[in-house]
Write an enzyme that holds these catalytic residues in place. Sequence first.
Site, PDB file in Angstrom:
ATOM      1  N   CYS A  79      41.982  49.363  29.405  1.00 11.68           N
ATOM      2  CA  CYS A  79      43.217  49.632  30.260  1.00 11.68           C
ATOM      3  C   CYS A  79      44.074  48.534  30.057  1.00 11.68           C
ATOM      4  CB  CYS A  79      42.883  49.791  31.750  1.00 11.68           C
ATOM      5  SG  CYS A  79      41.877  48.604  32.670  1.00 11.68           S
ATOM      6  N   GLY A  80      45.040  48.257  30.953  1.00  7.02           N
ATOM      7  CA  GLY A  80      45.959  47.263  30.749  1.00  7.02           C
ATOM      8  C   GLY A  80      45.197  45.741  30.639  1.00  7.02           C
ATOM      9  N   THR A  81      44.237  45.686  31.726  1.00  6.89           N
ATOM     10  CA  THR A  81      43.711  44.370  31.506  1.00  6.89           C
ATOM     11  C   THR A  81      42.236  44.276  31.390  1.00  6.89           C
ATOM     12  OG1 THR A  81      43.160  44.641  34.071  1.00  6.89           O
ATOM     13  CG2 THR A  81      45.388  43.390  33.586  1.00  6.89           C
ATOM     14  N   GLY A  82      41.477  45.400  31.517  1.00  5.36           N
ATOM     15  CA  GLY A  82      40.231  45.829  31.446  1.00  5.36           C
ATOM     16  C   GLY A  82      39.494  45.765  32.861  1.00  5.36           C
ATOM     17  N   ARG A  91      13.821  35.260  30.706  1.00  4.26           N
ATOM     18  CA  ARG A  91      14.302  35.064  32.091  1.00  4.26           C
ATOM     19  C   ARG A  91      15.771  35.625  32.396  1.00  4.26           C
ATOM     20  NH1 ARG A  91      16.106  31.054  28.780  1.00  4.26           N
ATOM     21  NH2 ARG A  91      18.234  30.211  29.063  1.00  4.26           N
ATOM     22  N   HIS A  92      16.268  36.130  31.369  1.00  2.72           N
ATOM     23  CA  HIS A  92      17.502  36.875  31.433  1.00  2.72           C
ATOM     24  C   HIS A  92      17.240  38.244  32.061  1.00  2.72           C
ATOM     25  CE1 HIS A  92      19.673  33.565  29.794  1.00  2.72           C
ATOM     26  NE2 HIS A  92      18.880  33.765  28.765  1.00  2.72           N
ATOM     27  N   ARG A 118      16.617  38.043  35.805  1.00  5.76           N
ATOM     28  CA  ARG A 118      18.220  38.081  36.738  1.00  5.76           C
ATOM     29  C   ARG A 118      18.947  39.409  36.616  1.00  5.76           C
ATOM     30  NH1 ARG A 118      19.030  32.153  33.448  1.00  5.76           N
ATOM     31  NH2 ARG A 118      17.367  31.010  34.986  1.00  5.76           N
ATOM     32  N   HIS A 133      22.853  37.757  27.589  1.00  8.63           N
ATOM     33  CA  HIS A 133      22.093  37.351  28.764  1.00  8.63           C
ATOM     34  C   HIS A 133      22.337  38.193  30.079  1.00  8.63           C
ATOM     35  CE1 HIS A 133      22.549  32.611  28.172  1.00  8.63           C
ATOM     36  NE2 HIS A 133      21.801  33.283  27.281  1.00  8.63           N
ATOM     37  N   ASP A 165      43.031  54.315  29.984  1.00  8.50           N
ATOM     38  CA  ASP A 165      44.130  54.951  30.564  1.00  8.50           C
ATOM     39  C   ASP A 165      45.463  54.650  29.737  1.00  8.50           C
ATOM     40  OD1 ASP A 165      45.228  52.364  30.730  1.00  8.50           O
ATOM     41  OD2 ASP A 165      45.355  52.048  33.038  1.00  8.50           O
TER      42      ASP A 165
HETATM   43  C1  RB5 Z   1      48.141  50.225  34.800  1.00 14.04           C
HETATM   44  O1  RB5 Z   1      49.338  50.040  35.025  1.00 14.04           O
HETATM   45  C2  RB5 Z   1      47.257  49.267  35.043  1.00 14.04           C
HETATM   46  O2  RB5 Z   1      47.142  48.864  36.228  1.00 14.04           O
HETATM   47  C3  RB5 Z   1      45.958  49.446  34.398  1.00 14.04           C
HETATM   48  O3  RB5 Z   1      45.972  49.514  32.930  1.00 14.04           O
HETATM   49  C4  RB5 Z   1      44.818  48.241  34.514  1.00 14.04           C
HETATM   50  O4  RB5 Z   1      45.287  47.086  33.904  1.00 14.04           O
HETATM   51  C5  RB5 Z   1      44.246  48.301  35.765  1.00 14.04           C
HETATM   52  O5  RB5 Z   1      43.294  47.345  35.848  1.00 14.04           O
END
Ligand code: RB5
Length: 148
Positions: free
Chosen positions: A66-69, A133-134, A137, A99, A8
């Site tokens: 993205c910002g956090t993934g 085993r993985h 799962r 795994h 994003d």
């Molecule tokens: C965008 O501001 C932010 O929400 C997006 O990049 C992401 O971190 C969402 O999970």
Amino acid sequence: MKIGIGNDHAAVDLKNQIADYIEATYGYEVVNFGTDSSESVDYPVYGEKVARAVASGEVDLGIAICGTGLGMALAANKVKGIRCCVCSEPYTAKMSRAHNDCNMLAFGARVVGFDLAKMIVDTWLTTEFEGGRHQRRVDLIMDIEQRG
Ligand code: RB5
């Protein structure tokens, strides 16, 4: 090997850096699913684009940033056949392949810098699924998906 990559607005620069790095280091073809602009977009659109390309076999593996993934991974995991983990360090990246047989990797451009992202990607691309085993799962995870 073909790698799909998508992001994003929070991750345009890191996406370009990682795509260039993969091509230069591994010689893999990197297919860019966007976005390529810093204009605000909705991350599920791009997470789904990469995930559908992986699920259909258009690409072998996918990377979503993205910002956090988190948002990209949540969206990608809604597509049948996708196993996408958020990895903010190499140990988790290694285990997500060894795994969990993840076929998509997600991480956050607001969490990791380029150097750490390279280590995560290197680990993820060079680790093989251990099977055994993985596999059982992973099959159980995919069975949940089949049962809806
Ligand atoms: C965008 O501001 C932010 O929400 C997006 O990049 C992401 O971190 C969402 O999970």
